[in-house]
Design a protein around this motif. Structure first.
Motif, PDB file in Angstrom:
ATOM      1  N   SER A 193       8.650  41.534  34.048  1.00 26.58           N
ATOM      2  CA  SER A 193       8.045  41.945  35.316  1.00 26.58           C
ATOM      3  C   SER A 193       6.583  42.346  35.135  1.00 26.58           C
ATOM      4  CB  SER A 193       8.837  43.123  35.908  1.00 26.58           C
ATOM      5  OG  SER A 193      10.184  42.782  36.114  1.00 26.58           O
ATOM      6  N   PHE A 209      12.168  41.980  41.215  1.00 27.76           N
ATOM      7  CA  PHE A 209      11.879  40.795  40.390  1.00 27.76           C
ATOM      8  C   PHE A 209      12.742  40.771  39.126  1.00 27.76           C
ATOM      9  CE2 PHE A 209       9.193  38.532  37.227  1.00 27.76           C
ATOM     10  CZ  PHE A 209       9.002  37.341  37.905  1.00 27.76           C
ATOM     11  N   GLY A 230       9.064  35.390  32.752  1.00 32.46           N
ATOM     12  CA  GLY A 230       8.400  35.974  33.910  1.00 32.46           C
ATOM     13  C   GLY A 230       7.480  34.987  34.595  1.00 32.46           C
ATOM     14  N   VAL A 279       6.167  37.852  43.309  1.00 35.13           N
ATOM     15  CA  VAL A 279       6.737  38.910  42.472  1.00 35.13           C
ATOM     16  C   VAL A 279       7.044  40.078  43.393  1.00 35.13           C
ATOM     17  CG1 VAL A 279       6.272  40.605  40.680  1.00 35.13           C
ATOM     18  CG2 VAL A 279       5.601  38.246  40.322  1.00 35.13           C
TER      19      VAL A 279
END
Length: 317
Positions: free
Chosen positions: A76, A240, A226, A236
């Motif tokens: 993240s 997430f 990611g 995002v």
């Protein structure tokens, strides 16, 4: 006769993930024939990509007999850093590079703290995860970041010769990890350290270096995950990647990577990833209520731990 039964039992346990995968596909496909449509099967492979990359990342830690709980935070936070650069007008290539570097740097920090300072991996990586998730919320203030150029989103939503980019990325990561584990001195050292750290040290293997490299690669792969998830979603958000948090551990253990370390293979991890993805997509297709999903995920993790315990007991026998 007993020896033959023992060998058969051991072989079945080592390949149980593929048996379960075939059963899962047969059950879901039998109940809902539309599961075999190319679009749905393609969706299964696409959804398996992020989980697969995270599971390969987790496999490096579990192969050492450790665990990395920081992957969700690394994924993240690194993706957020890259997307913030995109919002400021930076080229997509630079933003992607930053995502990878941030992930690898955090992984290296984990490795140094665990290898050099002898921090407990479970506690240290949990602390890093909570810190990064907190930083992620502070930076975003809970807002969704959606300002991405098409060149960035293509990596998650595009295709090459009619093949979606996400499954291609999964295959590329699989090949990378397979070669690293099976064709390089580092891979042999990884197995040795996970199997018996003291014996590996006595034989001349630099144990600390092996651990630091393992966690660096783990963090790097979390950054890669990611990147692809953000490109696939086109955003995002505050949630997430949360659905992948514990499933990457389950997929790795179900795939045959022993929690005690030193045992496992990359193909098994891939099987664990496909199994979990088929189950989750199957539940959606069959219209199972979302209220049951968390319970089922918990049962899957329980089964993963149980299979690992049975495999270990069989090998010791």
């Amino acid at each position: 006769m007993n020896i033959k039964w023992f060998k058969l039992k051991r072989k079945l346990l080592n390949n149980i993930v593929w048996i379960l995968l075939v059963l899962a596909v047969a059950v879901v496909g039998g109940l809902e024939p539309s599961f075999f449509k190319p679009t749905i099967l393609g969706n299964v492979l696409s959804q398996a990509t992020v989980l697969g990359i995270l599971s390969f990342a987790q496999a490096f830690a579990i192969m050492l007999g450790l665990i990395d709980l920081s992957l969700l935070g690394v994924m993240s936070f690194s993706a957020t850093c890259g997307l913030l650069l995109l919002e400021k007008g930076c080229p997509a290539a630079l933003a992607i590079l930053v995502i990878f570097l941030v992930g690898a740097s955090i992984g290296a920090l984990n490795g140094v703290l665990i290898a050099k300072l002898k921090a407990v991996a479970l506690v240290e990586t949990l602390a890093v995860k909570l810190t990064l998730l907190g930083a992620f919320l502070v930076i975003t203030q809970g807002r969704a970041i959606t300002n991405m150029p098409d060149s960035y989103k293509w990596f998650g939503q595009g295709s090459v010769a009619g093949i979606p980019t996400l499954p291609i990325a999964l295959v590329a990561v699989f090949v990378f990890v397979y070669i690293l584990w099976n064709k390089t001195p580092y891979g042999r050292s990884l197995y040795a350290v996970g199997g018996n750290e003291d014996a590996a040290y006595v034989s001349g293997i630099k144990v600390d270096r092996i651990k630091i490299i393992a966690f660096t690669i783990s963090g790097f792969l979390a950054g890669v995950a990611g990147f692809f998830l953000s490109a696939y979603m086109g955003a995002v958000t505050s949630t997430f990647g949360t659905s992948y948090d514990m499933n990457n551990i389950a997929a790795t253990v179900i795939g045959g990577v022993a929690c005690s370390g030193g045992q496992g293979n990359v193909l098994g991890v891939l099987g664990g990833v496909l199994l979990l993805t088929v189950i989750q997509v199957g539940l959606q297709i069959l219209g199972v209520s979302s209220y049951y999903v968390q319970m089922i995920n918990g049962l899957i993790i329980f089964v993963a731990v149980l299979l690992d315990a049975v495999r270990l007991k069989t090998q010791q026998g």
